[in-house]
Design a protein around this motif. Sequence first.
Motif, PDB file in Angstrom:
ATOM      1  N   LEU A  12       0.765  -1.362  -0.093  1.00  0.00           N
ATOM      2  CA  LEU A  12      -0.169  -0.017   0.179  1.00  0.00           C
ATOM      3  C   LEU A  12       0.979   1.162  -0.160  1.00  0.00           C
ATOM      4  CD1 LEU A  12      -2.657  -1.099   2.673  1.00  0.00           C
ATOM      5  CD2 LEU A  12      -2.918  -1.174   0.002  1.00  0.00           C
ATOM      6  N   GLN A  13       2.132   1.069   0.195  1.00  0.00           N
ATOM      7  CA  GLN A  13       2.985   2.305   0.265  1.00  0.00           C
ATOM      8  C   GLN A  13       3.102   2.738  -1.572  1.00  0.00           C
ATOM      9  OE1 GLN A  13       6.831   1.379   1.885  1.00  0.00           O
ATOM     10  NE2 GLN A  13       5.721   0.244   3.786  1.00  0.00           N
ATOM     11  N   SER A  14       3.611   4.194  -1.195  1.00  0.00           N
ATOM     12  CA  SER A  14       3.691   4.879  -2.607  1.00  0.00           C
ATOM     13  C   SER A  14       4.780   4.019  -3.486  1.00  0.00           C
ATOM     14  CB  SER A  14       4.228   6.241  -2.563  1.00  0.00           C
ATOM     15  OG  SER A  14       4.587   6.774  -3.821  1.00  0.00           O
ATOM     16  N   ALA A  15       4.431   3.890  -4.655  1.00  0.00           N
ATOM     17  CA  ALA A  15       5.325   3.164  -5.608  1.00  0.00           C
ATOM     18  C   ALA A  15       6.656   4.247  -5.941  1.00  0.00           C
ATOM     19  CB  ALA A  15       4.591   2.815  -6.971  1.00  0.00           C
ATOM     20  N   GLN A  16       6.425   5.356  -5.477  1.00  0.00           N
ATOM     21  CA  GLN A  16       7.635   6.240  -5.710  1.00  0.00           C
ATOM     22  C   GLN A  16       8.733   5.801  -4.891  1.00  0.00           C
ATOM     23  OE1 GLN A  16       7.697   8.856  -7.799  1.00  0.00           O
ATOM     24  NE2 GLN A  16       6.023   8.234  -8.532  1.00  0.00           N
ATOM     25  N   ASN A  17       8.694   4.994  -4.092  1.00  0.00           N
ATOM     26  CA  ASN A  17       9.648   4.505  -3.146  1.00  0.00           C
ATOM     27  C   ASN A  17      10.069   3.155  -3.552  1.00  0.00           C
ATOM     28  OD1 ASN A  17       9.271   6.712  -1.437  1.00  0.00           O
ATOM     29  ND2 ASN A  17       7.823   5.706  -0.070  1.00  0.00           N
ATOM     30  N   ARG A  18       9.687   2.688  -4.561  1.00  0.00           N
ATOM     31  CA  ARG A  18      10.179   1.279  -5.194  1.00  0.00           C
ATOM     32  C   ARG A  18      10.352   1.278  -6.518  1.00  0.00           C
ATOM     33  NH1 ARG A  18       5.472   0.261  -2.538  1.00  0.00           N
ATOM     34  NH2 ARG A  18       4.492  -0.650  -4.266  1.00  0.00           N
ATOM     35  N   LEU A  19      11.372   0.847  -6.987  1.00  0.00           N
ATOM     36  CA  LEU A  19      11.688   1.045  -8.467  1.00  0.00           C
ATOM     37  C   LEU A  19      12.397  -0.396  -8.831  1.00  0.00           C
ATOM     38  CD1 LEU A  19      12.212   2.576 -11.316  1.00  0.00           C
ATOM     39  CD2 LEU A  19      14.310   3.124 -10.007  1.00  0.00           C
ATOM     40  N   LEU A  20      11.990  -1.056 -10.018  1.00  0.00           N
ATOM     41  CA  LEU A  20      12.761  -2.067 -10.588  1.00  0.00           C
ATOM     42  C   LEU A  20      13.326  -1.536 -12.107  1.00  0.00           C
ATOM     43  CD1 LEU A  20      13.272  -5.265 -10.615  1.00  0.00           C
ATOM     44  CD2 LEU A  20      11.169  -5.597 -11.814  1.00  0.00           C
ATOM     45  N   ASP A  41      13.257   2.732  -1.252  1.00  0.00           N
ATOM     46  CA  ASP A  41      13.602   3.963  -0.657  1.00  0.00           C
ATOM     47  C   ASP A  41      15.263   4.101  -1.009  1.00  0.00           C
ATOM     48  OD1 ASP A  41      11.142   4.135   0.848  1.00  0.00           O
ATOM     49  OD2 ASP A  41      11.937   2.402   2.151  1.00  0.00           O
ATOM     50  N   GLY A  42      15.458   4.246  -2.131  1.00  0.00           N
ATOM     51  CA  GLY A  42      16.795   4.876  -2.605  1.00  0.00           C
ATOM     52  C   GLY A  42      18.058   3.741  -2.354  1.00  0.00           C
ATOM     53  N   ILE A  43      17.502   2.470  -1.760  1.00  0.00           N
ATOM     54  CA  ILE A  43      18.682   1.570  -1.318  1.00  0.00           C
ATOM     55  C   ILE A  43      18.561   0.359  -2.507  1.00  0.00           C
ATOM     56  CG2 ILE A  43      19.486  -0.004   0.325  1.00  0.00           C
ATOM     57  CD1 ILE A  43      18.666   1.980   2.365  1.00  0.00           C
ATOM     58  N   ILE A  44      19.597  -0.234  -2.967  1.00  0.00           N
ATOM     59  CA  ILE A  44      19.407  -1.278  -3.943  1.00  0.00           C
ATOM     60  C   ILE A  44      19.072  -2.863  -2.764  1.00  0.00           C
ATOM     61  CG2 ILE A  44      20.764  -3.187  -5.331  1.00  0.00           C
ATOM     62  CD1 ILE A  44      22.325  -0.637  -6.365  1.00  0.00           C
ATOM     63  N   LYS A  45      18.112  -3.135  -2.948  1.00  0.00           N
ATOM     64  CA  LYS A  45      17.691  -4.472  -2.292  1.00  0.00           C
ATOM     65  C   LYS A  45      17.932  -5.759  -2.888  1.00  0.00           C
ATOM     66  CE  LYS A  45      15.941  -1.916   1.287  1.00  0.00           C
ATOM     67  NZ  LYS A  45      16.023  -2.267   2.729  1.00  0.00           N
ATOM     68  N   THR A  57       4.997  -1.578  -7.946  1.00  0.00           N
ATOM     69  CA  THR A  57       6.647  -0.963  -8.106  1.00  0.00           C
ATOM     70  C   THR A  57       6.794  -0.578  -9.767  1.00  0.00           C
ATOM     71  OG1 THR A  57       7.369  -2.710  -6.443  1.00  0.00           O
ATOM     72  CG2 THR A  57       8.869  -1.819  -8.282  1.00  0.00           C
ATOM     73  N   ARG A  58       7.285   0.797  -9.406  1.00  0.00           N
ATOM     74  CA  ARG A  58       7.677   1.443 -11.033  1.00  0.00           C
ATOM     75  C   ARG A  58       8.521   0.523 -11.606  1.00  0.00           C
ATOM     76  NH1 ARG A  58      11.072   6.879 -11.250  1.00  0.00           N
ATOM     77  NH2 ARG A  58      10.917   7.220 -13.749  1.00  0.00           N
ATOM     78  N   ILE A  59       8.453   0.544 -12.710  1.00  0.00           N
ATOM     79  CA  ILE A  59       9.463  -0.499 -13.657  1.00  0.00           C
ATOM     80  C   ILE A  59       9.970   0.560 -14.761  1.00  0.00           C
ATOM     81  CG2 ILE A  59       9.582  -2.236 -15.051  1.00  0.00           C
ATOM     82  CD1 ILE A  59       7.467  -3.624 -13.638  1.00  0.00           C
ATOM     83  N   ILE A  60      11.167   0.461 -14.805  1.00  0.00           N
ATOM     84  CA  ILE A  60      12.006   0.952 -16.284  1.00  0.00           C
ATOM     85  C   ILE A  60      12.798  -0.185 -16.856  1.00  0.00           C
ATOM     86  CG2 ILE A  60      13.987   2.436 -16.690  1.00  0.00           C
ATOM     87  CD1 ILE A  60      13.459   4.011 -14.181  1.00  0.00           C
ATOM     88  N   ASP A  61      12.442  -0.229 -18.259  1.00  0.00           N
ATOM     89  CA  ASP A  61      12.971  -1.147 -19.013  1.00  0.00           C
ATOM     90  C   ASP A  61      14.381  -0.515 -19.389  1.00  0.00           C
ATOM     91  OD1 ASP A  61      13.496  -3.181 -20.919  1.00  0.00           O
ATOM     92  OD2 ASP A  61      11.896  -3.216 -21.775  1.00  0.00           O
ATOM     93  N   ALA A  62      15.409  -1.110 -19.265  1.00  0.00           N
ATOM     94  CA  ALA A  62      16.648  -0.689 -19.775  1.00  0.00           C
ATOM     95  C   ALA A  62      17.516  -1.674 -20.586  1.00  0.00           C
ATOM     96  CB  ALA A  62      17.522  -0.610 -18.398  1.00  0.00           C
ATOM     97  N   ARG A  63      16.376  -2.360 -21.686  1.00  0.00           N
ATOM     98  CA  ARG A  63      16.952  -3.181 -22.487  1.00  0.00           C
ATOM     99  C   ARG A  63      17.836  -2.484 -23.616  1.00  0.00           C
ATOM    100  NH1 ARG A  63      14.892  -7.871 -23.697  1.00  0.00           N
ATOM    101  NH2 ARG A  63      12.982  -7.349 -22.521  1.00  0.00           N
TER     102      ARG A  63
END
Length: 325
Positions: A12-20, A41-45, A57-63
């Motif tokens: 339920l937390q903001s997707a702004q804090n999570r990135l793939l 939260d800015g840390i690689i998990k 989670t927000r997703i960026i495709d870096a292909r």
Amino acid sequence: MSTPVKKVPIHLQSAQNRLLIKNGKVVNDDGIVDSDVYIEDGIIKQMGRNLIIPGGTRIIDARGKYVMPGGIDPHTHFELELMGAKSVDDFYQGTKAAVAGGTTMIIDFVIPKKDESLLEAYDRYRETADQKVCCDYALHVAVTSWSPKVKEEMETLVKSHGICSFKMFMAYKDMFMLRDPELIEAFKACKELGAIAMIHAENGDIVAANTKRLLDAGVTGPEGHEMSRPEEVEAEAVNRACVIASQVNCPLYVVHVMSRSAAEAVEAARKHGVCVFGETLAAAIGTDGTNYAHKCWKHAAAHVLSPPLRPDPDTPCVLINKLAK
């Protein structure tokens, strides 16, 4: 009685804090691997393929792209006042530009003013930088004079403020320059405190004498800058700093190595077991000192820095090759 704080479930937390970041080529110091990267939260998990991550989670495709760590610039001078001039970039504009270029941390230099203690200078820089920086930052502290009080303040900076590097100058006579007995004590203090000693290596006495001789001869333009502090003057100081560091068993970081012979002095010391690192600059590998003879004064003056760029046009290639070793 305080009300207990309820932690919001991760889904339920903001997707702004999570990135793939998916499908990219991750660049590390030991190689390049195809991997996904999950950041929270800015840390690689997590890193790997088929990661189990929270929904939303927000997703960026870096292909087809490289995923690289943010850069660390260990040598900046924001808001530096020197010889009647001040750096154009302040801590806001400088770090804003850094982030735009992929640099996510800078290390600037605390340089005390005349009659200012190390702790006073450190507090002044922190007060200025904390209000303006756009990225992570740390500070080196310059030791521009020597006394028992300076040694005590170095200890306080290390133990109470997290400072782990101190810069000394062999140039700028009657301003910042330390002489050999003072360098020995400063390097000893660094060794005792577990800090690294940094050095601006140019023979300040020779530079001062050459400057006076050139000015007396009427040489006042940018072309006189390199003439006042030629390559051997840098190399001599680099070698001397390496010898002093070796004798007191102190790690040494030589800032802005600008010439072939200075780089060779660092290389020779390393081969003899001295714990020394050499830094060069983008300017040193991107241009050369032939620009000091340019007919346009502004063009020539824009290339002035200390130690100066060298007139040998092969210098950039030599420095690049030594960096690769």
